[in-house]
Write a protein that holds these residues in place. Structure first.
Motif, short mmCIF file in Angstrom:
data_model
loop_
_atom_site.label_atom_id
_atom_site.label_comp_id
_atom_site.label_asym_id
_atom_site.label_seq_id
_atom_site.Cartn_x
_atom_site.Cartn_y
_atom_site.Cartn_z
N GLU A 137 3.75 -16.36 -16.42
CA GLU A 137 2.37 -16.79 -15.97
C GLU A 137 1.51 -15.55 -15.31
O GLU A 137 0.49 -15.76 -14.73
N LEU A 138 2.01 -14.25 -15.65
CA LEU A 138 1.36 -12.97 -15.31
C LEU A 138 0.70 -12.24 -16.46
O LEU A 138 0.02 -11.21 -16.14
N THR A 140 0.99 -12.17 -5.78
CA THR A 140 0.88 -12.30 -7.36
C THR A 140 0.71 -10.60 -7.89
O THR A 140 1.38 -10.25 -8.86
N GLU A 141 0.03 -9.87 -7.27
CA GLU A 141 -0.30 -8.91 -7.34
C GLU A 141 1.19 -8.00 -7.37
O GLU A 141 1.51 -6.91 -8.22
N ALA A 142 1.71 -7.99 -6.30
CA ALA A 142 2.92 -7.28 -6.23
C ALA A 142 3.87 -7.91 -7.41
O ALA A 142 4.56 -6.89 -8.04
N ARG A 143 4.11 -8.95 -7.73
CA ARG A 143 4.97 -9.51 -8.80
C ARG A 143 4.55 -8.87 -10.07
O ARG A 143 5.18 -8.54 -11.03
N LYS A 144 3.26 -8.89 -10.17
CA LYS A 144 2.64 -8.28 -11.61
C LYS A 144 3.13 -6.89 -11.78
O LYS A 144 3.33 -6.45 -12.90
N ARG A 145 2.88 -6.05 -10.78
CA ARG A 145 3.29 -4.82 -11.00
C ARG A 145 4.87 -4.36 -11.18
O ARG A 145 5.03 -3.66 -11.84
N LEU A 163 0.91 -1.11 0.00
CA LEU A 163 0.08 -0.04 -0.24
C LEU A 163 0.54 1.15 0.00
O LEU A 163 0.30 2.30 -0.74
N ALA A 164 2.07 1.22 0.37
CA ALA A 164 3.11 2.29 0.53
C ALA A 164 3.45 2.59 -0.90
O ALA A 164 4.17 3.72 -1.10
N THR A 165 3.39 1.73 -1.66
CA THR A 165 4.16 1.75 -3.37
C THR A 165 2.95 2.59 -4.01
O THR A 165 1.96 1.86 -4.21
N LEU A 182 8.12 -3.03 -3.45
CA LEU A 182 7.20 -4.27 -4.04
C LEU A 182 8.07 -5.45 -3.62
O LEU A 182 7.68 -6.39 -3.24
N ASP A 183 9.53 -5.53 -3.72
CA ASP A 183 10.22 -6.51 -3.25
C ASP A 183 10.15 -6.95 -1.90
O ASP A 183 10.26 -7.94 -1.38
N ASP A 184 10.24 -6.12 -1.02
CA ASP A 184 9.67 -6.27 0.36
C ASP A 184 8.24 -6.79 0.59
O ASP A 184 8.31 -7.89 1.46
N ALA A 185 7.37 -6.19 -0.22
CA ALA A 185 6.23 -6.97 -0.02
C ALA A 185 6.10 -8.33 -0.28
O ALA A 185 5.68 -9.18 0.19
N ILE A 186 6.77 -8.56 -1.40
CA ILE A 186 7.07 -10.18 -1.79
C ILE A 186 7.51 -11.01 -0.72
O ILE A 186 7.14 -11.77 -0.78
#
Length: 176
Positions: free
Chosen positions: A157-158, A118-123, A78-80, A91-95
């Motif tokens: 696969e994204l 998956t959402e973070a990786r897709k972003r 959410l901070a991204t 995002l890497d930290d979120a993952i």
């Protein structure tokens, strides 16, 4: 009551008072979680991250550590900024924290953590693809190639890998 009334400052004072008067008790530990949750509720996500991380360092065997990891990942997410042309540094930290949640077989948050992972990786993949397309359009093929390779190899696969593979091939053709 203060938290329910969204009077987070007063709730914070009460929770900190509880912690100082009864340190080490289960109630004081739960107060620490509630303090971090209040930062999250106030949408002060980076402060919430620090509170959750500090809690995890102090209480690594806490019975709801999966919740702490999930909330840490969610706070980073959410901070991204949602716009992919902005800095996506968290995002890497979120993952990482979503992975910790997913790897806990007893976690109640595994499925939602998987969705957010998956959402973070897709972003990240969308950002790499976006940058690759920019370099491709401007004729900077040597700069575009590693971006498209990232999408094709790390973020399969994204939904972007086929198009990234197409642009990767075209970039290689352009550079000979």
């Amino acid at each position: 009551e203060y938290t329910d009334d969204k009077n987070y400052l007063k709730a914070q004072e009460c929770l900190e008072l509880l912690q100082s008067r009864y340190p080490g008790t289960p109630e004081a530990i739960e107060a620490e979680v509630e303090i971090a949750d209040n930062y999250y509720r106030q949408k002060d996500y980076l402060v919430a991250v620090e509170a959750y991380r500090a809690f995890a360092r102090l209480h690594p065997v806490y019975h709801r550590i999966d919740y702490i990891y999930y909330r840490t990942g969610q706070s980073y997410l959410l901070a991204t900024p949602s716009s992919i042309d902005r800095d996506q540094q968290y995002l890497d930290d979120a993952i990482h924290y979503f992975s910790l949640t997913m790897n806990n077989p007893e976690s109640q948050h595994r499925e939602i953590a998987r969705e957010k992972w998956t959402e973070a990786r897709k972003r990240i993949a969308e950002r790499s693809f976006y940058i690759g397309r920019f370099y491709f359009r401007t004729g900077e093929y040597y700069s575009a190639i590693p971006r498209f390779e990232d999408v094709v190899t790390k973020y399969t696969e994204l939904g972007l890998d086929e198009e990234a593979l197409y642009y990767l091939g075209r970039s290689y053709l352009k550079v000979g």
